[in-house]
Design a protein around this motif. Structure first.
Motif, PDB file in Angstrom:
ATOM      1  N   GLU A   1       3.247  -0.979   3.329  1.00  0.00           N
ATOM      2  CA  GLU A   1       2.834  -2.151   4.106  1.00  0.00           C
ATOM      3  C   GLU A   1       2.356  -3.253   3.171  1.00  0.00           C
ATOM      4  O   GLU A   1       1.646  -2.994   2.196  1.00  0.00           O
TER       5      GLU A   1
ATOM      6  N   LEU B   1       9.656   2.581   1.489  1.00  0.00           N
ATOM      7  CA  LEU B   1       8.859   2.371   2.707  1.00  0.00           C
ATOM      8  C   LEU B   1       8.706   0.882   3.013  1.00  0.00           C
ATOM      9  O   LEU B   1       8.775   0.481   4.180  1.00  0.00           O
TER      10      LEU B   1
ATOM     11  N   ASN C   1       0.822  -1.213   0.000  1.00  0.00           N
ATOM     12  CA  ASN C   1       0.000   0.000   0.000  1.00  0.00           C
ATOM     13  C   ASN C   1       0.857   1.265   0.000  1.00  0.00           C
ATOM     14  O   ASN C   1       2.087   1.203  -0.045  1.00  0.00           O
ATOM     15  N   THR C   2       0.219   2.411   0.057  1.00  0.00           N
ATOM     16  CA  THR C   2       0.892   3.706   0.008  1.00  0.00           C
ATOM     17  C   THR C   2       1.937   3.869   1.104  1.00  0.00           C
ATOM     18  O   THR C   2       2.904   4.599   0.941  1.00  0.00           O
ATOM     19  N   TYR C   3       1.746   3.184   2.223  1.00  0.00           N
ATOM     20  CA  TYR C   3       2.640   3.306   3.368  1.00  0.00           C
ATOM     21  C   TYR C   3       3.728   2.243   3.381  1.00  0.00           C
ATOM     22  O   TYR C   3       4.460   2.112   4.349  1.00  0.00           O
TER      23      TYR C   3
ATOM     24  N   ARG D   1       7.181   3.712  -2.519  1.00  0.00           N
ATOM     25  CA  ARG D   1       6.602   2.541  -1.844  1.00  0.00           C
ATOM     26  C   ARG D   1       7.663   1.486  -1.563  1.00  0.00           C
ATOM     27  O   ARG D   1       7.643   0.831  -0.529  1.00  0.00           O
TER      28      ARG D   1
ATOM     29  N   ASN E   1       9.936  -0.898   6.419  1.00  0.00           N
ATOM     30  CA  ASN E   1       9.026  -1.667   7.270  1.00  0.00           C
ATOM     31  C   ASN E   1       9.567  -3.067   7.532  1.00  0.00           C
ATOM     32  O   ASN E   1       9.400  -3.595   8.639  1.00  0.00           O
TER      33      ASN E   1
END
Length: 177
Positions: free
Chosen positions: A142, A170, A138-140, A167, A174
């Protein structure tokens, strides 16, 4: 067939081109990296004059060269001394299959567009004859699951552009936590 021949000629001349699709609200400017009957791979440039990944698409309606916009982009590339991003494409291979293989092997982040539905961000984690498996992000950054997608349903594919790179950054951040 005339359009394909003209696009091949533009690619061989290494000339800046703007490509328009079925929705006149979008167009991309850059250098053609490869083109065949399955579609076109463009090394795209953002409006600031920097390389912005690639876009592959099948839904070309029109293209232009020598316009004010293409001249502006070409001049910015020259002034910034920027070279377009490149893929190593083997001539006479199926372009879309080659792109899938490169994206899979290099773990490139992509934005997959399929039959006018929502797009899917992520990377190809499995590659089969008729399907691909996308690890969706996703955008975050994840992980949001696995998406199984028929290759024939993909009509546009963004590869390692600004959004895809964000992405990816990120996602790996993560994973490291």
């Amino acid at each position: 067939m005339k359009m394909l021949n003209a696009l091949i000629e533009i690619m061989n001349r290494h000339q800046m081109v703007s490509i328009y699709g079925d929705d006149s609200d979008w167009f991309f400017t850059g250098y053609i990296q490869a083109v065949d009957e399955t579609g076109l791979l463009l090394s795209k440039q953002n409006y600031g004059g920097y390389s912005n990944g690639f876009v592959f698409f099948t839904d070309i309606v029109q293209f232009e060269i020598d316009s004010l916009d293409t001249q502006r982009h070409e001049k910015l590339f020259r002034l910034r001394k920027v070279e377009p991003d490149k893929f190593e494409i083997v001539p006479n291979d199926n372009l879309l299959e080659t792109i899938f293989k490169i994206c899979f092997e290099k773990h490139l982040f992509c934005d997959f567009f399929k039959n006018e539905e929502d797009d899917i961000f992520g990377f190809i984690s499995e590659l089969y004859e008729d399907n691909i498996v996308i690890t969706s992000v996703n955008t975050y950054g994840e992980y949001t699951g696995k998406v199984y997608l028929q290759k024939s349903n993909i009509y546009r594919l963004f590869i390692e552009g600004e959004q895809e790179q964000a992405r990816k950054l990120l996602y790996y951040d993560n994973l490291s936590k």
